[in-house]
Design a protein around this motif. Sequence first.
Motif, PDB file in Angstrom:
ATOM      1  N   UNK A  97       0.786  -1.238   0.000  1.00 34.46           N
ATOM      2  CA  UNK A  97       0.000   0.000   0.000  1.00 34.46           C
ATOM      3  C   UNK A  97       0.811   1.276   0.000  1.00 34.46           C
ATOM      4  N   UNK A  98       2.112   1.194  -0.221  1.00 29.83           N
ATOM      5  CA  UNK A  98       2.947   2.395  -0.228  1.00 29.83           C
ATOM      6  C   UNK A  98       2.898   3.039  -1.626  1.00 29.83           C
ATOM      7  N   UNK A  99       2.657   4.361  -1.705  1.00 24.58           N
ATOM      8  CA  UNK A  99       2.536   4.984  -3.028  1.00 24.58           C
ATOM      9  C   UNK A  99       3.897   5.324  -3.644  1.00 24.58           C
ATOM     10  N   UNK A 100       4.810   4.365  -3.661  1.00 25.98           N
ATOM     11  CA  UNK A 100       6.169   4.611  -4.140  1.00 25.98           C
ATOM     12  C   UNK A 100       6.212   4.428  -5.658  1.00 25.98           C
ATOM     13  N   UNK A 101       7.021   5.263  -6.348  1.00 26.24           N
ATOM     14  CA  UNK A 101       7.157   5.049  -7.799  1.00 26.24           C
ATOM     15  C   UNK A 101       8.551   5.390  -8.285  1.00 26.24           C
ATOM     16  N   UNK A 102       8.849   4.912  -9.488  1.00 27.70           N
ATOM     17  CA  UNK A 102      10.156   5.105 -10.099  1.00 27.70           C
ATOM     18  C   UNK A 102      10.185   6.443 -10.846  1.00 27.70           C
ATOM     19  N   UNK A 103      11.265   7.185 -10.690  1.00 30.08           N
ATOM     20  CA  UNK A 103      11.424   8.440 -11.428  1.00 30.08           C
ATOM     21  C   UNK A 103      12.606   8.325 -12.382  1.00 30.08           C
ATOM     22  N   UNK A 104      12.392   8.746 -13.624  1.00 24.83           N
ATOM     23  CA  UNK A 104      13.493   8.873 -14.582  1.00 24.83           C
ATOM     24  C   UNK A 104      14.262  10.149 -14.235  1.00 24.83           C
ATOM     25  N   UNK A 105      15.521  10.255 -14.707  1.00 22.82           N
ATOM     26  CA  UNK A 105      16.331  11.426 -14.346  1.00 22.82           C
ATOM     27  C   UNK A 105      15.610  12.770 -14.543  1.00 22.82           C
ATOM     28  N   UNK A 106      14.893  12.900 -15.662  1.00 16.23           N
ATOM     29  CA  UNK A 106      14.176  14.150 -15.923  1.00 16.23           C
ATOM     30  C   UNK A 106      13.122  14.430 -14.859  1.00 16.23           C
ATOM     31  N   UNK A 107      12.479  13.367 -14.385  1.00 15.29           N
ATOM     32  CA  UNK A 107      11.428  13.539 -13.372  1.00 15.29           C
ATOM     33  C   UNK A 107      12.027  13.897 -12.007  1.00 15.29           C
ATOM     34  N   UNK A 108      13.260  13.441 -11.766  1.00 12.27           N
ATOM     35  CA  UNK A 108      13.932  13.809 -10.510  1.00 12.27           C
ATOM     36  C   UNK A 108      14.114  15.323 -10.481  1.00 12.27           C
ATOM     37  N   UNK A 109      14.518  15.872 -11.636  1.00 14.25           N
ATOM     38  CA  UNK A 109      14.746  17.317 -11.716  1.00 14.25           C
ATOM     39  C   UNK A 109      13.475  18.105 -11.444  1.00 14.25           C
ATOM     40  N   UNK A 110      12.348  17.519 -11.815  1.00 13.26           N
ATOM     41  CA  UNK A 110      11.093  18.229 -11.540  1.00 13.26           C
ATOM     42  C   UNK A 110      10.863  18.360 -10.033  1.00 13.26           C
ATOM     43  N   UNK A 111      11.314  17.373  -9.280  1.00 13.98           N
ATOM     44  CA  UNK A 111      11.087  17.404  -7.833  1.00 13.98           C
ATOM     45  C   UNK A 111      12.151  18.237  -7.126  1.00 13.98           C
ATOM     46  N   UNK A 112      13.417  18.084  -7.522  1.00 14.24           N
ATOM     47  CA  UNK A 112      14.489  18.925  -6.962  1.00 14.24           C
ATOM     48  C   UNK A 112      15.328  19.475  -8.119  1.00 14.24           C
ATOM     49  N   UNK A 113      14.949  20.633  -8.658  1.00 11.58           N
ATOM     50  CA  UNK A 113      15.659  21.182  -9.827  1.00 11.58           C
ATOM     51  C   UNK A 113      17.139  21.432  -9.555  1.00 11.58           C
ATOM     52  N   UNK A 114      17.502  21.701  -8.306  1.00  6.66           N
ATOM     53  CA  UNK A 114      18.891  22.036  -7.977  1.00  6.66           C
ATOM     54  C   UNK A 114      19.815  20.819  -7.988  1.00  6.66           C
ATOM     55  N   UNK A 115      19.228  19.625  -7.954  1.00 10.05           N
ATOM     56  CA  UNK A 115      20.046  18.409  -7.887  1.00 10.05           C
ATOM     57  C   UNK A 115      20.756  18.185  -9.229  1.00 10.05           C
ATOM     58  N   UNK A 116      22.066  17.987  -9.201  1.00 10.44           N
ATOM     59  CA  UNK A 116      22.840  17.768 -10.430  1.00 10.44           C
ATOM     60  C   UNK A 116      22.780  16.288 -10.807  1.00 10.44           C
TER      61      UNK A 116
END
Lengths: 385, 105
Positions: free
Chosen positions: A115-134
């Motif tokens: 029941x955990x709402x965990x999902x996989x993020x592609x590199x581009x999607x990571x940037x959407x969540x933390x734009x500052x992350x290199x």
Amino acid sequence: MRRPRESYDVAVIGAGIIGCATAYYLASRGLSVAVFDRSYITSGATGRCPGGIRQQWSTEDHVRLAMKSVEIYKNLDQELGVETGYRQGGYLILAKTEREVKDFERNMRMQRSLGLPVRWLEPGEIREIVPELDVEGIGALGAAWNPTDGYADPFKVTFGYARAAERLGAEIFTFTGVERVIVEDGQARGVKTSRGVVRAEWVVNAAGAWSRLVAETAGVSLPNKPYRHEILVTEPVKPFLRPMVISFHDNVYFRQSSRGGIIGGWGDPNEKPGYNFESSPRFLITMARLLAKYIPPLRGVRVVRQWAGLYDVTPDARQITGPVRGVEGFIQVNGFSGHGFMMGPATAHLVAQFIAGEPLDLPLEPFSPDRFERGAFEGETAVVG
Amino acid sequence: MAGEDEVTICRCEDVTMAEVLEAIRVHGARTLDELKRILRIGMGPCQGRTCLRLAAGVLARELGVPASEVMRELPRVRPPIVPVPIGHLVLLGTGGREPKGGGDP
Ligand SMILES: Cc1cc2nc3c(=O)[nH]c(=O)nc-3n(C[C@H](O)[C@H](O)[C@H](O)COP(=O)(O)OP(=O)(O)OC[C@H]3O[C@@H](n4cnc5c(N)ncnc54)[C@H](O)[C@@H]3O)c2cc1C
């Protein structure tokens, strides 16, 4: 100063998150409780941890337990009448190798089935969540993202439990060390403290990294070993980072505190066991390099403080919870490695249910102290070790 | 004029006299370490340069002991002694060149 009474239903050793939360859930069941700490409340690992609360684990029991804790954390402000600073900012766990990508896929499937709402993020999607992350500089192939993970303030939570327990009649004796557990006829009968003998039907060993030493006084041997873990915090910067960011590969984690400081730790793979609290330059430099690599704009930000605390580590990186063979009424609640704050509320609640003879919300069996003798245990791999 | 209760004890963390008194009288704090944990006194950018002394004075008065006794066990001084930019730490031990790897030195 107040003196302990002659006897209680339960004597709890240690006033970290585990001891204080256990006292609260016991007292709310009408049991008389005394907590003893040789120092002050939160003086151990609890006051040194950044309060991360994650449900993304590699073993099912851990996921279930962490999810139970999150249920508790969600209502904790109301329940304890304090502001615990609980936020669900999410945990972003970066995958840096193909092997990690595979492991994460398997873990996420299991976590979602619970029941955990965990999902996989592609590199581009990571940037959407933390734009500052290199993302490129780090070499992240993707990330496991669970938005319902988060954090709370360890001081607020622990003092909150302590004060609520006291309101229900529990007594907390700080600067009162336990010298030994009193055992008679194979049964725990109380504790000898620096302020005299206190009788009790049950003795709870919540002494964190010192639990092994406490258990020894009752003739019980635990496999736990203390390992130093270092951590630092920067000056406050504008809020930009909501989640906790982790990489198991780099053994690193960091988040932004509600005051704006970046708080983060790195686990030194060469750390030797021992009661070592020194802050090392090696950690300071490594952590600075990691932060500069992960979030380049942090280069201009100043580190204000570094400190160290102890993980209480078991052979399978899973905690020990429950009765021990040989000494009846002596309950272990220790060996939490780097996750006692998040597992604390649910575990303490289960321990109180166990002592009060109520049906348990979740089984304690997977965390039984006997598992090491039986040799049947599955290691937790999702750890910053 | 502000009453004594509104006097600021720790500027970095915005802690007032009233909060210090509450920590001592209601929450039973007996040491500077406890005041630090409960109120964050001394955890801000100045790392306790003025607030710890002020807090020690209040604690001593409340406990009825000399300030020197309260000051005997100061919270541990956490390094670095003064705040250091991450960008400077990165270059330590590299002779000023950019390190190749980002992680383990
Ligand atoms: C750097 C670091 C980062 C961490 N990050 C996280 C995180 O993000 N999330 C998470 O969930 N967990 C984290 N942890 C782990 C977490 O802090 C611990 O698992 C948790 O705080 C353990 O709580 P405790 O109450 O069992 O132990 P402690 O908080 O260590 O409390 C034990 C207490 O027992 C007392 N004691 C010891 N011996 C005696 C004696 N003989 N008599 C009386 N009292 C005694 C000590 O004084 C101490 O106060 C981290 C730990 C560290 C060090």
